[in-house]
Motif scaffolding. Structure first.
Motif, mmCIF file in Angstrom:
data_model
loop_
_atom_site.group_PDB
_atom_site.id
_atom_site.type_symbol
_atom_site.label_atom_id
_atom_site.label_comp_id
_atom_site.label_asym_id
_atom_site.label_seq_id
_atom_site.Cartn_x
_atom_site.Cartn_y
_atom_site.Cartn_z
ATOM 1 N N GLU A 42 1.168 -1.363 0.144
ATOM 2 C CA GLU A 42 -0.204 -0.261 -0.248
ATOM 3 C C GLU A 42 0.988 0.827 -0.378
ATOM 4 N N LEU A 43 0.513 1.843 -0.989
ATOM 5 C CA LEU A 43 1.449 3.548 -1.438
ATOM 6 C C LEU A 43 0.568 4.992 -1.177
ATOM 7 N N ARG A 44 1.436 5.666 -0.015
ATOM 8 C CA ARG A 44 0.763 6.325 0.792
ATOM 9 C C ARG A 44 1.595 7.766 0.394
ATOM 10 N N VAL A 46 2.240 11.893 0.014
ATOM 11 C CA VAL A 46 1.996 13.297 0.090
ATOM 12 C C VAL A 46 2.699 14.381 0.623
ATOM 13 N N THR A 81 -3.700 14.138 -5.540
ATOM 14 C CA THR A 81 -4.165 14.106 -4.944
ATOM 15 C C THR A 81 -5.115 15.678 -4.462
ATOM 16 N N ARG A 86 -2.922 14.348 -0.471
ATOM 17 C CA ARG A 86 -2.462 13.166 0.394
ATOM 18 C C ARG A 86 -3.450 11.934 -0.782
ATOM 19 N N THR A 87 -3.004 11.326 -1.097
ATOM 20 C CA THR A 87 -3.430 10.389 -2.384
ATOM 21 C C THR A 87 -3.016 8.571 -1.695
ATOM 22 N N THR A 88 -3.273 7.739 -2.063
ATOM 23 C CA THR A 88 -3.721 6.540 -1.201
ATOM 24 C C THR A 88 -3.506 5.210 -2.810
ATOM 25 N N ASP A 90 -3.850 0.718 -3.296
ATOM 26 C CA ASP A 90 -3.230 -0.301 -2.406
ATOM 27 C C ASP A 90 -2.979 -1.762 -3.438
ATOM 28 N N ALA A 119 3.509 -1.284 3.700
ATOM 29 C CA ALA A 119 3.187 -0.284 3.285
ATOM 30 C C ALA A 119 4.321 0.925 3.255
ATOM 31 N N GLU A 121 5.320 5.455 2.779
ATOM 32 C CA GLU A 121 4.273 6.426 2.337
ATOM 33 C C GLU A 121 5.954 7.744 2.034
#
Length: 157
Positions: A42-44, A46, A81, A86-88, A90, A119, A121
Motif C-alpha cells: 500500500e503506497l501513501r 503526501v 491528491t 494526500r493520495t493512496t 493499494d 506499507a 509513505e
C-alpha cells in the motif's frame, strides 16, 4: 409438442451451467494469478510545497513500472491528491517503481523507488520553477541604440 417446449429450456439450462462453470474457472484463475504475483504494498503519498510545507492539492502522481534494466515499461497509473495533498493506492507489487509528480506552478518531480514493504509513505516536496537558461545568453538583452539613454552631461568648470 411438449417435447419442443422442453428443448429451449434445456438449452438455456446448459448455457447457464456452462456460464457458471466458466466464471468459477475465471475467478480461480484470477485468485491464483494474484497469489503468484507475490506480496503487494500500500503506497501513501503526501505532496507539499518545498518552501513552506503546505499541501499541494490536485497534483498528479504518476506511477510507472520499471523493468530489471531500469527502463520504464508500458502502462502506468495516475492518481490525484486531495485538499491535504494526500493520495493512496493499494495492491502495488514489490519491485522497482518510477514515480513522477506534476502540478502547475512547480517543477516536475521524478524518482525511482524500490517497493519492498507492505506499507510505504512517500513525501514529495515540490519546488518552484528555477530560472531558465539559454544558449543565446544576451540576445534578449540587446537594446536598440535609440532606446539607450544618452550619457549625462557633466558641468564643465
Amino acid at each position: 409438442m411438449k417435447r419442443k417446449n422442453k428443448l429451449p429450456v434445456l438449452i438455456v439450462l446448459i448455457i447457464i451451467i456452462f456460464g457458471l462453470g466458466l466464471s468459477w474457472l475465471g475467478l480461480t484463475t484470477v485468485a491464483r494469478a494474484q497469489d503468484e504475483d507475490g506480496p503487494m504494498s500500500e503506497l501513501r503519498f503526501v505532496v507539499v510545497r518545498d518552501y513552506n510545507g503546505k499541501p499541494v492539492r490536485n497534483a498528479a502522481v504518476v506511477l510507472h513500472p520499471v523493468n530489471k534494466k531500469g527502463k520504464q515499461t508500458r502502462g502506468g497509473l495516475e492518481l490525484k491528491t486531495d485538499n491535504e495533498g494526500r493520495t493512496t493506492i493499494d495492491g502495488i507489487p514489490y519491485g522497482p517503481l518510477r514515480i513522477q509528480v506534476l502540478a502547475p506552478g512547480f517543477q516536475t518531480f521524478g524518482e525511482d523507488y524500490e517497493i519492498n514493504k507492505p506499507a510505504l509513505e512517500i513525501m514529495v516536496k515540490l519546488k518552484r520553477p528555477g530560472g531558465q537558461y539559454s544558449i543565446y545568453d544576451n540576445a534578449g538583452d540587446a537594446k536598440k541604440t535609440e532606446d539607450k539613454k544618452p550619457p549625462e552631461a557633466k558641468p564643465q568648470p
